[in-house]
Design an enzyme around this catalytic site. Sequence first.
Site, PDB file in Angstrom:
ATOM      1  N   THR A  50      48.189  -6.271  21.233  1.00  0.00           N
ATOM      2  CA  THR A  50      47.846  -6.174  22.649  1.00  0.00           C
ATOM      3  C   THR A  50      48.535  -4.976  23.300  1.00  0.00           C
ATOM      4  O   THR A  50      47.899  -4.146  23.954  1.00  0.00           O
ATOM      5  CB  THR A  50      48.246  -7.464  23.384  1.00  0.00           C
ATOM      6  OG1 THR A  50      47.618  -8.576  22.752  1.00  0.00           O
ATOM      7  CG2 THR A  50      47.822  -7.418  24.840  1.00  0.00           C
ATOM      8  N   THR A  51      49.841  -4.864  23.118  1.00  0.00           N
ATOM      9  CA  THR A  51      50.600  -3.753  23.687  1.00  0.00           C
ATOM     10  C   THR A  51      50.089  -2.416  23.160  1.00  0.00           C
ATOM     11  O   THR A  51      50.112  -1.415  23.874  1.00  0.00           O
ATOM     12  CB  THR A  51      52.096  -3.921  23.378  1.00  0.00           C
ATOM     13  OG1 THR A  51      52.546  -5.171  23.908  1.00  0.00           O
ATOM     14  CG2 THR A  51      52.926  -2.796  23.970  1.00  0.00           C
ATOM     15  N   TYR A 142      47.834 -14.701  15.096  1.00  0.00           N
ATOM     16  CA  TYR A 142      48.300 -14.200  16.390  1.00  0.00           C
ATOM     17  C   TYR A 142      47.710 -15.091  17.479  1.00  0.00           C
ATOM     18  O   TYR A 142      46.547 -14.971  17.832  1.00  0.00           O
ATOM     19  CB  TYR A 142      47.873 -12.739  16.536  1.00  0.00           C
ATOM     20  CG  TYR A 142      48.254 -12.047  17.830  1.00  0.00           C
ATOM     21  CD1 TYR A 142      49.070 -12.640  18.790  1.00  0.00           C
ATOM     22  CD2 TYR A 142      47.795 -10.763  18.085  1.00  0.00           C
ATOM     23  CE1 TYR A 142      49.409 -11.998  19.963  1.00  0.00           C
ATOM     24  CE2 TYR A 142      48.126 -10.087  19.252  1.00  0.00           C
ATOM     25  CZ  TYR A 142      48.928 -10.707  20.185  1.00  0.00           C
ATOM     26  OH  TYR A 142      49.254 -10.054  21.354  1.00  0.00           O
ATOM     27  N   LYS A 172      52.511 -15.514  15.256  1.00  0.00           N
ATOM     28  CA  LYS A 172      53.003 -14.825  16.450  1.00  0.00           C
ATOM     29  C   LYS A 172      52.550 -15.687  17.613  1.00  0.00           C
ATOM     30  O   LYS A 172      51.375 -15.723  17.960  1.00  0.00           O
ATOM     31  CB  LYS A 172      52.434 -13.418  16.556  1.00  0.00           C
ATOM     32  CG  LYS A 172      52.872 -12.653  17.809  1.00  0.00           C
ATOM     33  CD  LYS A 172      52.175 -11.307  17.885  1.00  0.00           C
ATOM     34  CE  LYS A 172      52.681 -10.441  19.024  1.00  0.00           C
ATOM     35  NZ  LYS A 172      52.447 -10.964  20.371  1.00  0.00           N
ATOM     36  N   SER A 174      52.286 -16.403  21.191  1.00  0.00           N
ATOM     37  CA  SER A 174      52.369 -15.789  22.519  1.00  0.00           C
ATOM     38  C   SER A 174      51.775 -16.725  23.562  1.00  0.00           C
ATOM     39  O   SER A 174      50.736 -16.445  24.171  1.00  0.00           O
ATOM     40  CB  SER A 174      51.651 -14.439  22.514  1.00  0.00           C
ATOM     41  OG  SER A 174      52.301 -13.545  21.650  1.00  0.00           O
ATOM     42  N   GLY A 198      56.397 -14.815  21.426  1.00  0.00           N
ATOM     43  CA  GLY A 198      55.815 -13.634  22.035  1.00  0.00           C
ATOM     44  C   GLY A 198      55.851 -13.582  23.548  1.00  0.00           C
ATOM     45  O   GLY A 198      55.140 -12.763  24.151  1.00  0.00           O
ATOM     46  N   ASP A 200      58.475 -12.709  26.138  1.00  0.00           N
ATOM     47  CA  ASP A 200      59.828 -12.142  26.119  1.00  0.00           C
ATOM     48  C   ASP A 200      60.782 -12.812  27.102  1.00  0.00           C
ATOM     49  O   ASP A 200      61.951 -13.026  26.796  1.00  0.00           O
ATOM     50  CB  ASP A 200      59.765 -10.646  26.422  1.00  0.00           C
ATOM     51  CG  ASP A 200      58.877  -9.880  25.449  1.00  0.00           C
ATOM     52  OD1 ASP A 200      58.161 -10.520  24.653  1.00  0.00           O
ATOM     53  OD2 ASP A 200      58.891  -8.636  25.493  1.00  0.00           O
ATOM     54  N   GLU A 201      60.263 -13.150  28.284  1.00  0.00           N
ATOM     55  CA  GLU A 201      61.125 -13.713  29.324  1.00  0.00           C
ATOM     56  C   GLU A 201      61.532 -15.157  29.039  1.00  0.00           C
ATOM     57  O   GLU A 201      62.375 -15.710  29.741  1.00  0.00           O
ATOM     58  CB  GLU A 201      60.455 -13.620  30.696  1.00  0.00           C
ATOM     59  CG  GLU A 201      59.127 -14.340  30.821  1.00  0.00           C
ATOM     60  CD  GLU A 201      57.930 -13.478  30.467  1.00  0.00           C
ATOM     61  OE1 GLU A 201      56.841 -13.739  31.024  1.00  0.00           O
ATOM     62  OE2 GLU A 201      58.061 -12.564  29.627  1.00  0.00           O
ATOM     63  N   SER A 217      56.806  -6.570  23.767  1.00  0.00           N
ATOM     64  CA  SER A 217      56.763  -5.186  24.245  1.00  0.00           C
ATOM     65  C   SER A 217      58.110  -4.714  24.774  1.00  0.00           C
ATOM     66  O   SER A 217      58.457  -3.537  24.648  1.00  0.00           O
ATOM     67  CB  SER A 217      55.703  -5.044  25.338  1.00  0.00           C
ATOM     68  OG  SER A 217      56.012  -5.868  26.449  1.00  0.00           O
TER      69      SER A 217
END
Length: 308
Positions: A50-51, A142, A172, A174, A198, A200-201, A217
Site C-alpha cells: 500500500t505504502t 496481507y 501481515k 493491518s 500493520g 503502527d500507532e 510506513s
Amino acid sequence: MAPRKKLKGLVAATITPMTPDGKINLPVIRQYVDYLVNEQNVKNIFVNGTTGEGLSLNIQERKQLAEEWMCQGKDKLDHVIIHVGALNLPECQELARHAAAIGADGIAVIAPFFFKPTNKDELIAFMQKVASEAPEVPFYYYHIPPLTGVKIRVEELLDGIKAQIPTFQGVKFSDTDLLDLAQCIHKNETGEFEFLYGVDEQLLGALALGANGAVGSTYNYLGRQTNLMLQAFAKPDLALAQQYQFLTGEFLNFVIKLGFGVAQTKAVMTSVSGIPMGPPRLPLVAASSEFIIKAKAKLDSIVWPNGD
C-alpha cells in the site's frame, strides 16, 4: 541449504520513489537501502504494498522495483518480501513467479477487492493459486480490510491452511481487530506462523498479544525510535515502551487530523531522510506545502526518551 532466518522485528513498508514527472525513480533505491539500514536500523522490507502504491503501478514497474530492491539490498537486508497482489489472478501469478526467480525472501498477497471472495474457501483458493507459482517461497496473506472490504477473519483462515498452501508462513495483519489477532496467536502455539502487525500507532498492544513484529510506513523514518520501543518491551520496561508508543501516536494523531496518507508519507520521508521520494501517482495528489511545514515542525518538537 541454510535454515531460513525467522522474520521478526520491524519491516519497512517501502515507498516507491518517483521522478517529478511520475516515473519510478530506481537510482535512489541504493541510498534508500543504506538509509534504512544505517540510520533506522531496519533490515527488513515489504515492497510494492500500500505504502509503495503497488496497485497504482503496472506489472513492468513492479518487476523493476522488486529487482532493484533485491539488487541493492544484497548483503545488507535480512528479508525482502514482495507484495504480488493484484485484482486478477494471472497478474498475481506472474508477479509471484518473478519474485521467486529473483530470489525474494517471501511473497505476500492482498485479497482481490473488486470482485471479492465472500468466504474463507474462496479466499484460500485464490491464495493457493498464487502461492503454487512460487513453491519454494514463503507466502504471507496481507490482511487489510479497511482498504479491501474483505472482512473474513484471519482466525478462520488458519485451520488446515498448511495442507492447502504448504508455503504459508504468516500474516501481515493491518487491522485494528485485536481480538482476531489474539485468537490467531493463541492458535499458533507451536510458533510455525509469523504475525506481523500493520497498524503502527497500536503496535505495543499487538506486541503484548504476541505479535512477532510489524510492517509499517513509519518505520521508514521512525524505525530507530520504534526499535527502542521493541527493546524496552523485551526487557521488560513497559513504562518506557509506552512513552515511545505515545509519542509515535502523538505525531500520527496530529498528521491524521491534517489529512494523512501515502502522499503525505512520501513528503515526511523526503523531509526526514533527504531522499527525494517525489509525488504520488494519480488519483493521489502531492502533500501541500502547509502540511509539510506543520508535519516537520511537529516531528521536530517531539523529545524522545533517548534524547533525540
